[in-house]
Design an enzyme around this catalytic site. Sequence first.
Site, short mmCIF file in Angstrom:
data_model
loop_
_atom_site.label_atom_id
_atom_site.label_comp_id
_atom_site.label_asym_id
_atom_site.label_seq_id
_atom_site.Cartn_x
_atom_site.Cartn_y
_atom_site.Cartn_z
CG HIS A 106 4.27 -1.75 2.03
ND1 HIS A 106 2.98 -2.18 1.97
CD2 HIS A 106 4.85 -2.42 3.05
CE1 HIS A 106 2.77 -3.09 2.91
NE2 HIS A 106 3.88 -3.24 3.58
CG HIS A 165 -0.25 -0.28 2.53
ND1 HIS A 165 0.65 0.61 3.07
CD2 HIS A 165 -0.28 -1.34 3.37
CE1 HIS A 165 1.12 0.13 4.21
NE2 HIS A 165 0.58 -1.06 4.41
CG MET A 169 -2.28 3.98 4.48
SD MET A 169 -1.91 4.19 2.75
CE MET A 169 -2.94 5.61 2.42
CB SER A 173 -1.22 -5.60 4.55
OG SER A 173 -0.03 -5.02 4.10
#
Length: 285
Positions: A39, A36, A186, A188
């Site tokens: 990363h 996302h 954010m 995963s």
Amino acid sequence: MSAPILRKLADLRAATAGWKRAGERIGVVPTMGALHDGHLSLVAAAKAACDRVVVTIFVNPKQFNSPEDLAKYPRTEEADAAKLAPYGVDAIYVPDPDQIYPEGFATTVSVSGLTDVMEGACRPGHFDGVATVVAKLFLQTAADRAYFGEKDYQQMMLVTRMARDLDIPITVIGCPTVREPSGLAMSSRNMRLSADGLERAGRLYPVMRQVAEKLAAGASFGDLAPAAREALGAAGFVDIEYFDLRAADSLRALDRPTEPARLLVAAWLDGVRLIDNIAVPQLND
Ligand code: PAF
């Protein structure tokens, strides 16, 4: 252009050996995939400071606490490679499992102290799994710099300590947490939240900000924590595993931010375990 996907250590070593010979600086961004924007911000930071960038994607079985959690972890290699394409990384290392844990693998890297609290206390064995795989990825990539998100604050501290203790010649760079417009960090795991869950998860950050502001104004954490926990409960968070104020460097529990401090939380919403943390302004004496 898409970066080559390398699945064998020998291929990775062949690439990095050439880069090293040319005196190039290698950056690594270790991930478990399901990439996302958080990363991608690490990838951008690595690209800005390094000549070569390797992104690793390995869903590490040793750091999961239950087989169900491991099975549910999103695996999206094709989409991940597509997201990385615009960044021009030099390799995506997606090791076959035996390249990390060959037959007879018997070594565990364990960092004491920092891992006794919070994530370490709630997820027995998790940090041994993280330290072991990250030590391997540092050594396999021979990177000069490694990029980690502050969202996993305790993990970032742990890998820094581990590299220092084991004399692995790598610098760990911490990068700021990337947030949704709601403030939700954010992760995963967010993709497992329902639309309603996503909206409610967005209430975590404002609650943390309010507590941080009151701490900076002199209130004690002991006085603020009950109302904050209640606000999180009202938003639908259940089983708040920890909600702590801790020293930013030692992770010692604090009641007032008399030194650089972080507010850290882990809680469940909609069957998904979310973690977050923010810096707390230090009180002036
Ligand atoms: O933060 C993660 O995604 C993982 O813990 C890491 C650092 C890639 C190790 O498996």
